[in-house]
Design a protein around this motif. Structure first.
Motif, PDB file in Angstrom:
ATOM      1  N   TRP A  64     104.180  -1.502  31.756  1.00  0.00           N
ATOM      2  CA  TRP A  64     102.770  -0.389  31.681  1.00  0.00           C
ATOM      3  C   TRP A  64     100.919  -1.792  31.390  1.00  0.00           C
ATOM      4  CZ3 TRP A  64     100.638   1.971  26.358  1.00  0.00           C
ATOM      5  CH2 TRP A  64      99.491   2.522  27.265  1.00  0.00           C
ATOM      6  N   MET A  65     101.974  -2.922  30.604  1.00  0.00           N
ATOM      7  CA  MET A  65     101.542  -4.034  30.162  1.00  0.00           C
ATOM      8  C   MET A  65     102.063  -5.478  30.083  1.00  0.00           C
ATOM      9  SD  MET A  65     101.419  -3.019  26.310  1.00  0.00           S
ATOM     10  CE  MET A  65     102.845  -3.538  25.346  1.00  0.00           C
ATOM     11  N   ARG A  66     100.820  -6.696  30.789  1.00  0.00           N
ATOM     12  CA  ARG A  66     101.952  -7.416  31.045  1.00  0.00           C
ATOM     13  C   ARG A  66     101.121  -8.694  30.101  1.00  0.00           C
ATOM     14  NH1 ARG A  66     101.106  -6.241  35.976  1.00  0.00           N
ATOM     15  NH2 ARG A  66      99.725  -6.736  36.640  1.00  0.00           N
ATOM     16  N   PRO A  67     102.108  -8.556  28.723  1.00  0.00           N
ATOM     17  CA  PRO A  67     100.761  -9.370  27.609  1.00  0.00           C
ATOM     18  C   PRO A  67     100.853 -10.317  27.862  1.00  0.00           C
ATOM     19  CG  PRO A  67     103.966  -8.400  26.886  1.00  0.00           C
ATOM     20  CD  PRO A  67     103.116  -8.939  28.283  1.00  0.00           C
ATOM     21  N   GLN A 114      93.404  -4.989  19.631  1.00  0.00           N
ATOM     22  CA  GLN A 114      93.694  -4.598  20.876  1.00  0.00           C
ATOM     23  C   GLN A 114      95.065  -5.353  21.080  1.00  0.00           C
ATOM     24  OE1 GLN A 114      91.007  -3.757  24.545  1.00  0.00           O
ATOM     25  NE2 GLN A 114      91.408  -2.336  23.687  1.00  0.00           N
ATOM     26  N   ALA A 115      95.616  -6.578  21.166  1.00  0.00           N
ATOM     27  CA  ALA A 115      96.445  -7.062  21.473  1.00  0.00           C
ATOM     28  C   ALA A 115      97.115  -6.703  20.008  1.00  0.00           C
ATOM     29  CB  ALA A 115      95.805  -8.202  21.778  1.00  0.00           C
ATOM     30  N   SER A 116      96.608  -6.713  18.885  1.00  0.00           N
ATOM     31  CA  SER A 116      97.377  -6.383  17.772  1.00  0.00           C
ATOM     32  C   SER A 116      98.573  -5.156  17.813  1.00  0.00           C
ATOM     33  CB  SER A 116      96.472  -6.476  16.175  1.00  0.00           C
ATOM     34  OG  SER A 116      95.896  -4.401  16.454  1.00  0.00           O
ATOM     35  N   ARG A 125     101.788   2.412  13.246  1.00  0.00           N
ATOM     36  CA  ARG A 125     100.925   1.015  13.110  1.00  0.00           C
ATOM     37  C   ARG A 125     101.361  -0.055  11.753  1.00  0.00           C
ATOM     38  NH1 ARG A 125      95.705   4.100  12.440  1.00  0.00           N
ATOM     39  NH2 ARG A 125      95.938   5.652  14.340  1.00  0.00           N
ATOM     40  N   SER A 126     102.997   0.216  11.916  1.00  0.00           N
ATOM     41  CA  SER A 126     103.538  -0.941  10.303  1.00  0.00           C
ATOM     42  C   SER A 126     103.437  -2.336  11.583  1.00  0.00           C
ATOM     43  CB  SER A 126     104.547  -1.012   9.691  1.00  0.00           C
ATOM     44  OG  SER A 126     105.991  -0.540  10.831  1.00  0.00           O
ATOM     45  N   ARG A 127     103.774  -1.612  13.276  1.00  0.00           N
ATOM     46  CA  ARG A 127     104.596  -2.889  13.995  1.00  0.00           C
ATOM     47  C   ARG A 127     102.958  -4.086  14.332  1.00  0.00           C
ATOM     48  NH1 ARG A 127     109.611  -2.419  16.042  1.00  0.00           N
ATOM     49  NH2 ARG A 127     108.731  -3.752  18.145  1.00  0.00           N
ATOM     50  N   TRP A 128     102.194  -3.182  14.353  1.00  0.00           N
ATOM     51  CA  TRP A 128     100.415  -3.700  14.641  1.00  0.00           C
ATOM     52  C   TRP A 128     100.353  -5.195  13.640  1.00  0.00           C
ATOM     53  CZ3 TRP A 128      96.120   0.465  13.479  1.00  0.00           C
ATOM     54  CH2 TRP A 128      96.248   1.623  14.527  1.00  0.00           C
ATOM     55  N   ASP A 129     100.071  -6.125  14.747  1.00  0.00           N
ATOM     56  CA  ASP A 129      99.851  -7.763  13.933  1.00  0.00           C
ATOM     57  C   ASP A 129      98.887  -7.940  13.128  1.00  0.00           C
ATOM     58  OD1 ASP A 129      99.816 -10.299  13.917  1.00  0.00           O
ATOM     59  OD2 ASP A 129     100.381 -10.850  15.996  1.00  0.00           O
ATOM     60  N   PRO A 130      99.636  -8.173  11.792  1.00  0.00           N
ATOM     61  CA  PRO A 130      97.694  -8.080  10.938  1.00  0.00           C
ATOM     62  C   PRO A 130      97.305  -9.548  11.270  1.00  0.00           C
ATOM     63  CG  PRO A 130     100.172  -8.766  10.267  1.00  0.00           C
ATOM     64  CD  PRO A 130     100.493  -7.975  11.604  1.00  0.00           C
ATOM     65  N   LEU A 131      97.586 -10.273  11.601  1.00  0.00           N
ATOM     66  CA  LEU A 131      97.313 -11.562  11.443  1.00  0.00           C
ATOM     67  C   LEU A 131      95.954 -11.662  13.100  1.00  0.00           C
ATOM     68  CD1 LEU A 131      96.531 -14.436  11.466  1.00  0.00           C
ATOM     69  CD2 LEU A 131      97.780 -15.394  12.742  1.00  0.00           C
ATOM     70  N   LEU A 132      96.120 -10.348  13.966  1.00  0.00           N
ATOM     71  CA  LEU A 132      95.095 -10.574  15.204  1.00  0.00           C
ATOM     72  C   LEU A 132      93.948 -10.138  14.504  1.00  0.00           C
ATOM     73  CD1 LEU A 132      97.186 -10.337  18.129  1.00  0.00           C
ATOM     74  CD2 LEU A 132      95.594 -12.049  17.561  1.00  0.00           C
ATOM     75  N   ILE A 133      94.845  -8.785  13.681  1.00  0.00           N
ATOM     76  CA  ILE A 133      93.799  -7.728  13.036  1.00  0.00           C
ATOM     77  C   ILE A 133      93.020  -8.711  12.360  1.00  0.00           C
ATOM     78  CG2 ILE A 133      92.922  -5.487  11.070  1.00  0.00           C
ATOM     79  CD1 ILE A 133      95.932  -4.703  12.825  1.00  0.00           C
ATOM     80  N   ARG A 134      93.077  -9.266  11.460  1.00  0.00           N
ATOM     81  CA  ARG A 134      92.661 -10.292  10.410  1.00  0.00           C
ATOM     82  C   ARG A 134      91.548 -10.789  11.282  1.00  0.00           C
ATOM     83  NH1 ARG A 134      97.509 -11.125   6.270  1.00  0.00           N
ATOM     84  NH2 ARG A 134      97.913 -13.477   7.784  1.00  0.00           N
ATOM     85  N   ARG A 135      92.205 -11.459  11.946  1.00  0.00           N
ATOM     86  CA  ARG A 135      91.387 -12.775  12.835  1.00  0.00           C
ATOM     87  C   ARG A 135      89.715 -11.582  13.407  1.00  0.00           C
ATOM     88  NH1 ARG A 135      92.146 -17.584  14.666  1.00  0.00           N
ATOM     89  NH2 ARG A 135      91.136 -16.665  16.885  1.00  0.00           N
ATOM     90  N   GLY A 136      90.676 -10.332  14.183  1.00  0.00           N
ATOM     91  CA  GLY A 136      89.436  -9.149  14.285  1.00  0.00           C
ATOM     92  C   GLY A 136      88.394  -9.087  13.142  1.00  0.00           C
ATOM     93  N   LEU A 137      89.107  -8.396  12.727  1.00  0.00           N
ATOM     94  CA  LEU A 137      88.035  -8.069  11.238  1.00  0.00           C
ATOM     95  C   LEU A 137      86.648  -9.105  11.034  1.00  0.00           C
ATOM     96  CD1 LEU A 137      90.247  -5.569   9.024  1.00  0.00           C
ATOM     97  CD2 LEU A 137      88.845  -5.426  10.887  1.00  0.00           C
ATOM     98  N   ALA A 138      87.486 -10.508  10.412  1.00  0.00           N
ATOM     99  CA  ALA A 138      86.464 -11.826  10.415  1.00  0.00           C
ATOM    100  C   ALA A 138      85.656 -12.033  11.249  1.00  0.00           C
ATOM    101  CB  ALA A 138      87.913 -13.158  10.095  1.00  0.00           C
ATOM    102  N   ALA A 139      85.832 -12.016  12.447  1.00  0.00           N
ATOM    103  CA  ALA A 139      84.855 -12.118  13.584  1.00  0.00           C
ATOM    104  C   ALA A 139      83.633 -10.953  13.741  1.00  0.00           C
ATOM    105  CB  ALA A 139      85.340 -11.915  14.879  1.00  0.00           C
ATOM    106  N   LEU A 140      84.000 -10.162  13.301  1.00  0.00           N
ATOM    107  CA  LEU A 140      83.074  -8.345  12.800  1.00  0.00           C
ATOM    108  C   LEU A 140      82.242  -8.851  11.978  1.00  0.00           C
ATOM    109  CD1 LEU A 140      85.428  -5.571  13.813  1.00  0.00           C
ATOM    110  CD2 LEU A 140      82.963  -5.976  15.176  1.00  0.00           C
ATOM    111  N   GLN A 141      82.631  -9.264  10.392  1.00  0.00           N
ATOM    112  CA  GLN A 141      81.655  -9.989   9.813  1.00  0.00           C
ATOM    113  C   GLN A 141      80.922 -11.207  10.133  1.00  0.00           C
ATOM    114  OE1 GLN A 141      84.227 -11.188   6.459  1.00  0.00           O
ATOM    115  NE2 GLN A 141      84.753  -8.924   5.834  1.00  0.00           N
TER     116      GLN A 141
END
Lengths: 138, 425
Positions: free
Chosen positions: B212-215, B248-250, B270-286
C-alpha cells in the motif's frame, strides 16, 4: 535511514567554559552545513557548550554522584552533531568525509535506532516513546 | 578497502555529487541529456580508476574535472564542425587554453543556481507528469533507471524509454536551461511542486502493487523538497509542500498493520508517529506564516495535516479549525475532493447532519461520479444518523467502486453491519 554524525573535537575536553569557535571556523563549517542542506539530507544540527561548563551524573554504590566538568578521565567529548537522512551507511560516511575537519577533529557516524530495529517485546516496552519526543513539538 | 567497498563508496559519492555535476555541466553544454551522459562518462572513468588509485580526497571535484574535460573536447569538436559548415575561418589560431579557462570559470560560479535550473528544466510542463517524475529522480535524485523502475513498479525499459524521450523532447523544443522569471516562474514552480508531490504520493498511497506504501519514494520526494527549500527558502509554497510531506510521512510507520493492512487516520497509534518530522513540519509552518504565505494551497494542506499531528487523540482534534482550513483551501484550490473533505471535517465539528448537507450538494459532481469515497463518506454520515438502510446502499455502491481489495473488503463489512442494524431497528 537516519544517522547522527557526532563531532569529537580534540582538546575540547580541556576547553575553558567560555570557549567559542572563531568566526572563521564557523564560516567554514557553515559551508559544509549548507552543502548538507542543499542536498536535502540535513534534518537537525546543534553545537554543544564545552564540557567544562557541564556535569556528569552517575551513581556510586547506589548513591547519586555529580561531577562538575571538565572531566579529567574523558578522552573524547562531543562538540556537536548533525542528524542526516540518507539512503545508506556509505552515504553517511561519504558526507562525514566531506566535512572540513581540523587536524584534531574526528566525526563518529552512528545510525539512529528505528522502532523496527527492535524485537516486538522491546517495541512493546518502548510504547509511548515517540509520544514523549513529540511533547516537545508543540 | 576491497573492490566492493570501493564500489559502494563510489555509489555514495555519486548519490551526493551527481545532481551538482549534471547541473554544472548542463549550463556549459546547454543540454541536460548531454550533461547527464558526460557525468555518466566521468563515473565510468572513476569506476575504472579509483579501485587502483583509491578514492581521491575530493571526489566531487575529481568527477567534475573529468566530466569537464570531456565536455570541452566535445564542445571543441562541435565548434570545429560548425566552423567547417559555415566556412568561417575568422580565427585561424584556436586559443584552446583561454577557452578552457573561460569555460571552467563559467562552470565554477554558483552551482546552487544551476541546481535550480536543473529542477525547473526536468520539471518543464512540456513533458508529461510521468516523464517529469522519472527525469527528476534520475537527474536530481541520482537514481538509476532500474531503481526508478522498481519504485514505480514498471518494467525497466519503459522507464529508460521515458527518460530518453524526455531528454529528446527538451532538446528538440530547445527548452532553455534557466530559472524562469516573473509570472512564468510561479507557473513553473507549481509544475515543480506538482512533480515532487506526485513522487511522494506514489509512495504514500501506492496506486498499484502489493504494498500500500513504498516509503523509499516518500523519502526521495522529501529529499527533493528539502533541496528545493534550501535553494528557494523564501518561497512559502516550497516550504508548504515540504511541511505537508514531512507531516504526512510522520505517520508512515503507523499506517499499516504488521501484515500490511492499511490503518486509517482515526485508528492509528499516534505514539508511532515520527516526532522529528512533525516538529520540522510545524517549524516550517511558522516560517510560512512569517513569510505571509499561509494561504497557499500547500501551506493550507500542511496546516490541515498539522491539525491532526497536534492532536494526541482523535477526540482532541480541533475539527472547527480543520473545517475552516478546508474552506480556505476550497477558495484557493476549488475541487470537489476538497469539498468532500471539508464535509467530513464539518460533520466532525458540527454533527453529521451539517456534513450530509455538504455531501448532498456534491451528488451531481461529474468528477466524483466514480469516486468511491463519496458514497463511503455519505454512508458513514447516514449510519451516524441511524439511517441504516440508506447507509447500507451507499456502502454497497462504494464497495463496488473501490479498486483496492482491502478497501473493498472494509466497505463490504460496513454494508453488512448497516444491514443488520437496519433489521434490528
Amino acid at each position: 535511514m537516519r544517522f547522527m554524525m557526532l563531532m569529537l573535537p580534540g582538546g575540547y575536553g580541556d576547553a575553558a567554559p567560555d570557549a567559542r569557535p572563531s568566526a572563521e571556523a564557523v564560516e567554514k563549517m557553515m559551508q559544509f552545513n549548507r552543502s548538507l542542506q542543499e542536498a536535502g539530507v540535513l534534518l537537525a544540527l546543534d553545537g554543544l557548550h564545552p564540557p567544562a561548563s557541564g556535569a556528569r551524573v552517575t551513581t556510586v554504590n547506589g548513591k547519586v554522584k555529580v561531577i562538575d566538568g571538565p572531566f579529567a578521565e574523558a578522552h573524547e567529548v562531543i562538540g556537536g552533531y548533525w542528524m542526516i537522512d540518507v539512503s545508506s551507511r556509505d552515504e553517511a560516511i561519504a558526507w562525514a568525509s566531506r566535512c572540513p575537519l581540523a587536524p584534531n577533529e574526528t566525526i563518529e557516524v552512528r545510525q539512529v535506532f528505528e522502532m523496527a530495529d527492535f524485537p516486538l517485546d522491546v517495541q512493546k516496552a518502548a510504547e509511548g516513546f515517540q509520544d514523549m519526543q513529540l511533547s516537545q513539538a508543540s | 578497502m576491497t573492490a566492493t567497498d570501493i564500489h559502494r563508496t563510489i555509489d555514495a559519492v555519486w548519490r551526493i555529487e551527481s545532481a551538482r555535476l549534471i547541473a554544472g555541466l548542463a549550463r556549459m553544454v546547454r543540454d541536460v541529456g548531454l550533461a547527464e551522459e558526460l557525468a555518466q562518462d566521468a563515473l565510468v572513468v572513476a569506476l575504472e580508476r579509483w579501485p587502483e588509485s583509491g578514492i581521491p580526497d575530493n571526489p566531487g571535484a575529481w568527477l567534475m574535472t573529468a566530466a569537464k574535460h570531456r565536455a570541452i573536447d566535445q564542445l571543441r569538436r562541435k565548434k570545429l564542425i560548425e566552423r567547417k559548415h559555415e566556412t568561417l575561418a575568422h580565427e585561424p589560431e584556436f586559443e584552446a587554453t583561454d577557452e578552457r579557462r573561460e569555460l571552467e570559470a563559467m562552470l565554477d560560479d554558483d552551482i546552487g543556481d544551476d541546481l535550480l535550473r536543473l529542477i525547473f528544466t526536468a520539471c518543464h510542463p512540456v513533458l508529461s507528469a510521468e516523464a517529469r517524475a522519472a527525469l527528476t529522480l534520475r537527474l536530481l535524485g541520482g537514481l538509476t533507471t532500474d531503481e526508478i523502475a522498481r519504485a514505480f513498479l514498471v518494467p525497466e525499459p519503459t522507464i529508460a524509454q521515458r527518460i530518453v524521450r524526455a531528454k529528446r523532447t527538451l532538446a528538440e523544443k530547445q527548452i532553455p536551461f534557466e530559472v524562469p522569471r516573473g509570472e512564468e516562474r510561479n507557473e513553473r514552480l507549481a509544475s515543480v511542486l506538482e512533480v515532487i508531490y506526485l513522487i511522494f504520493n506514489e509512495g504514500y498511497a501506492a496506486t498499484s502493487g502489493d504494498d500500500w506504501m513504498r516509503p523509499e519514494l516518500c523519502n526521495e520526494a522529501m529529499r527533493l523538497g528539502r533541496i528545493l527549500a534550501g535553494l528557494a527558502p523564501q518561497e512559502p509554497e516550497v516550504l508548504g509542500l515540504l511541511a505537508l510531506m514531512e507531516i504526512q510521512a510522520s505517520r508512515l510507520r503507523a499506517r499499516t498493520t504488521p501484515d500490511g493492512e492499511p490503518i486509517l487516520l482515526p485508528d492509528q497509534d499516534r505514539s508511532r508517529w515520527d516526532p522529528l518530522l512533525i516538529r520540522r513540519g510545524l517549524a516550517a509552518l511558522q516560517r510560512i506564516e512569517k513569510l505571509g504565505g499561509a494561504n497557499g494551497p500547500y501551506a493550507l494542506q500542511a496546516a490541515i495535516a498539522a491539525g491532526h499531528a497536534r492532536a494526541r487523540t482523535v477526540e482532541q482534534t480541533d475539527w472547527t479549525r480543520i473545517a475552516t482550513l478546508y474552506a480556505a483551501l476550497a477558495r484557493v484550490m476549488p475541487s470537489p475532493v476538497v469539498e468532500l473533505n471539508r464535509a467530513v471535517a464539518v460533520a466532525m465539528a458540527s454533527g453529521p447532519e451539517a456534513g450530509l448537507a455538504l455531501v448532498d450538494a456534491l451528488a451531481d459532481e461529474p468528477l466524483l461520479h466514480n469516486y468511491h469515497l463519496l458514497p463511503s463518506v455519505r454512508g458513514d454520515l447516514l449510519s451516524r444518523l441511524q439511517r441504516h438502510d440508506e447507509a447500507r446502499s451507499e456502502f454497497e455502491r462504494a464497495a463496488a467502486l473501490a479498486r483496492n481489495v482491502r478497501e473493498k473488503n472494509f466497505l463490504e463489512r460496513r454494508a453488512a453491519a448497516s444491514a443488520s442494524a437496519a433489521h434490528s431497528a
